[in-house]
Design an enzyme around this catalytic site. Structure first.
Site, mmCIF file in Angstrom:
data_model
loop_
_atom_site.group_PDB
_atom_site.id
_atom_site.type_symbol
_atom_site.label_atom_id
_atom_site.label_comp_id
_atom_site.label_asym_id
_atom_site.label_seq_id
_atom_site.Cartn_x
_atom_site.Cartn_y
_atom_site.Cartn_z
ATOM 1 N N CYS A 1 0.867 -1.181 0.000
ATOM 2 C CA CYS A 1 0.000 0.000 0.000
ATOM 3 C C CYS A 1 0.898 1.224 0.000
ATOM 4 O O CYS A 1 1.767 1.356 0.878
ATOM 5 C CB CYS A 1 -0.899 -0.018 1.232
ATOM 6 S SG CYS A 1 -1.812 1.514 1.507
ATOM 7 N N CYS B 1 -5.597 6.351 -1.480
ATOM 8 C CA CYS B 1 -4.929 5.112 -1.875
ATOM 9 C C CYS B 1 -3.690 5.506 -2.658
ATOM 10 O O CYS B 1 -3.801 6.098 -3.741
ATOM 11 C CB CYS B 1 -5.859 4.235 -2.715
ATOM 12 S SG CYS B 1 -5.066 2.732 -3.346
#
Length: 314
Positions: free
Chosen positions: A102, A253
């Site tokens: 991530c 994100c």
């Protein structure tokens, strides 16, 4: 995996009694972080889901365990090519499923290592870490961090290069399916361009959008509106919302911001810039393209990282 039921969350969390944790975020993308320097505190899928439960646990988009690479098979494999990747980012989504990595989480992970005193990283210094998405290099930049996310690629390369689109996405709030482009940043993304901010705000992401064809391991879906004008002072700008696999809609994100910049830049053509600002509900991140080793184009993600609390599970 569904959210952990009420009748099992308590007993599952009790198996983690005494666990020290921190809570952090990168532009609103939030994580529970656990330091495991001895490699003795593996956290399973059910435990991660219980910790990330926003009503009965700590609450987060994902769980990050900071563990030396030598304690994990994936980490030991990476050490053969990058011996300095001492630390591994063991990352699980909010539903407990393992994820490759991530982008926002990488920044928060490194900031957590610093605040825990596990590393010394001066301003301008770099750190190599291991993830399931490969080795990543992170540079401290004053009040934030810049991450070499590695090379990007199209998931369906032949179709993308020929048509600029490779799939259709259906989402609540959009009357018809929209064409999209699938991009890998070490994890899968499918990017949809929308014409107006009103379309973006009207798209409902309570349920996962449907992607056809869907990449083999599922996909994160980004809905993106290019700025008007697209480029100002040599920097492109877009606004984005995202539905993440195993999580739902998140405030930000990092890999999705990179994928959005890849897709919009591809659609904009040869004159598109290499520097981008991506506006997400949780703030703004920077994306930059540069020539990497072996002639592959790499993507750099930059932005803040914050630790907001630390505690111990009762």
């Amino acid at each position: 995996m569904n959210a952990t039921p009420a009748e099992t969350t308590g007993p599952i969390l009790r198996t983690l009694s005494g666990l020290r944790f921190s809570k952090g975020h990168g532009t609103g993308n939030d994580f529970v972080l656990v330091a495991d320097p001895e490699g003795v505190r593996a956290i399973g899928a059910d435990q991660a889901a219980a910790l990330c439960d926003r009503h009965r646990g700590i609450g987060a988009d994902g769980l990050i365990r900071a563990v030396p690479s030598r304690f994990l098979p994936e980490g030991r494999e990476l050490l053969t090519e990058a011996p300095d990747a001492e630390w591994f980012m063991d990352y699980r989504n909010a539903d407990g499923s393992l994820s490759e990595m991530c982008g926002n989480g990488v920044r928060v992970f490194v900031h957590f290592l610093r605040t825990e005193g596990l590393i010394d990283l001066p301003d301008g210094g770099s750190l190599t870490i291991g993830t399931r998405g490969g080795v990543k290099t992170v540079v401290r930049t004053g009040d934030g961090y810049a991450v070499d996310m590695g090379p990007w690629e199209f998931i369906f390369p032949g179709e993308a290069s020929a048509k600029a689109m490779d799939s259709l996405v259906t989402a609540d709030g959009l009357e018809v399916a929209r064409p999209a482009l699938s991009v890998s940043m070490g994890n899968p993304h499918t990017v949809v361009a929308l014409a107006e901010l009103s379309e973006l705000t009207g798209t409902r992401l309570f349920t996962a959008p449907k992607v056809d064809p869907v990449p083999a391991n599922g996909t994160n879906v980004e809905f993106v509106v290019p700025a008007e004008p697209l480029v100002h002072d040599g920097v492109g700008s877009v606004t984005m919302r995202v539905h993440e696999r195993g999580v739902g809609e998140t405030q930000s994100c990092g890999t999705g911001a990179c994928a959005a910049a890849v897709a919009i830049r591809h659609w904009a053509g040869a004159e598109a810039p290499d520097a981008w600002r991506v506006h997400v509900p949780g703030g703004v991140v920077g994306v930059k393209f540069f020539a990497g080793p072996g002639g592959h184009e790499h993507v750099e993600l930059s932005g803040p990282a914050v630790i907001v609390a630390s505690g111990t599970l009762s």
